[in-house]
Design a protein around this motif. Sequence first.
Motif, short mmCIF file in Angstrom:
data_model
loop_
_atom_site.label_atom_id
_atom_site.label_comp_id
_atom_site.label_asym_id
_atom_site.label_seq_id
_atom_site.Cartn_x
_atom_site.Cartn_y
_atom_site.Cartn_z
N TYR A 288 43.47 34.64 43.57
CA TYR A 288 44.49 35.00 42.51
C TYR A 288 45.32 33.65 42.33
N ALA A 289 45.69 32.94 43.28
CA ALA A 289 46.70 31.84 42.93
C ALA A 289 45.87 30.66 42.15
N ILE A 290 44.35 30.60 42.43
CA ILE A 290 43.80 29.49 41.84
C ILE A 290 43.82 30.19 40.28
N PRO B 179 43.20 36.66 49.67
CA PRO B 179 42.70 36.67 48.24
C PRO B 179 43.41 35.79 47.49
N PHE B 180 43.96 34.75 48.02
CA PHE B 180 45.02 33.76 47.25
C PHE B 180 44.10 32.37 46.69
N SER B 181 43.57 31.91 47.92
CA SER B 181 42.67 31.04 47.55
C SER B 181 41.53 30.72 48.56
N TYR B 182 40.21 30.47 48.16
CA TYR B 182 39.24 30.27 49.17
C TYR B 182 37.84 29.79 48.14
N ARG B 183 36.74 29.42 48.90
CA ARG B 183 35.63 29.12 48.28
C ARG B 183 34.85 30.24 47.92
N ASP B 184 34.15 30.26 46.52
CA ASP B 184 33.24 31.33 46.12
C ASP B 184 31.92 30.94 46.60
#
Length: 322
Positions: free
Chosen positions: A80-82, A67-72
Amino acid sequence: MKLLKQQQWQQFSLCVMTIFALATAPVVSAQMPNEEMADIPSVKKQTLDRVKETGVFRLGFRLDDRPFSYRDKAGNAAGYAIELCRKIVEETKAQLGIPELMIEEVPVTGEERFGAVNNGKIDLLCGAATETIARRKLVSFSIPIFASGISALTRVDAPKKFRALLAGEEPAFRPRWRASYAQILEQRTVSVIAGTSAEAWVKERIKEFAIIETIVEVADYKDGIDNVLKRSSDVMFGDRAILLDSVMRNPDSTDLIVIHRYFTHEPITLALKRGDEDFRLLVDSTLSDLYHSGQINEIYKPFFGQPDATAESLFTHSALPK
């Protein structure tokens, strides 16, 4: 006599010229590197200078680091990190006095992410980066943003004694006959993702729980959690951050619980260019303000739920005093 004086004068002149040459030689050689510095690739503008000049902040993220970085679903960087990085962009804009600052979202792979920071492809790596000695040779790291490590997921209705043992709690009962506390775990089945550090850890440490080894290797977190829900596995071991996120997004989340115990300690950080102390100060100051003010809780909740005692402790002890 005149010939002798002439020879003496020539020798004196030669001596003076030699001394002068030796005296000026270091000055010439010292100037050469400075004249050539502009051609050395490793000498680059500091992050804040470049951002102010271009009006662009290059935010690096991984596509597969949920859940730290990904494309929505809209194709934008999320996680979270984004969210923390966007707070840092806001502070950068305020500190530099820039009315507009464009964010350039740059996807990076796990293999290239630190190189992308080092060579200036991105200004800030927003994802699940753990700090190691080897990585510190390439990049610098922020203060921690998440307390991660291997944890365990089981059903809410799992036997209390079983959950207590997983949590490392002392038993509040006396075993009957000669049965030991560890026998609570007999015939238990454990799910782990094949090829992960959690699998290696379970196989190495499983004897500490005195479990009769029944280890089920699964392809991903979804399969492992499904095993727990179907009761074909009693517990799943994996990365705590991903377990928490998976429970949050699971329709049967009320039937699951992530045990409040960290079997390994792996704090997550943000990564930035090595030696860029002004930018690192801005990053750490922004995070510290979020921790001191309690704003971090609202950023944390959508991805992991209410911060537990370990998360609260991380924020309290990581925040730098003003």
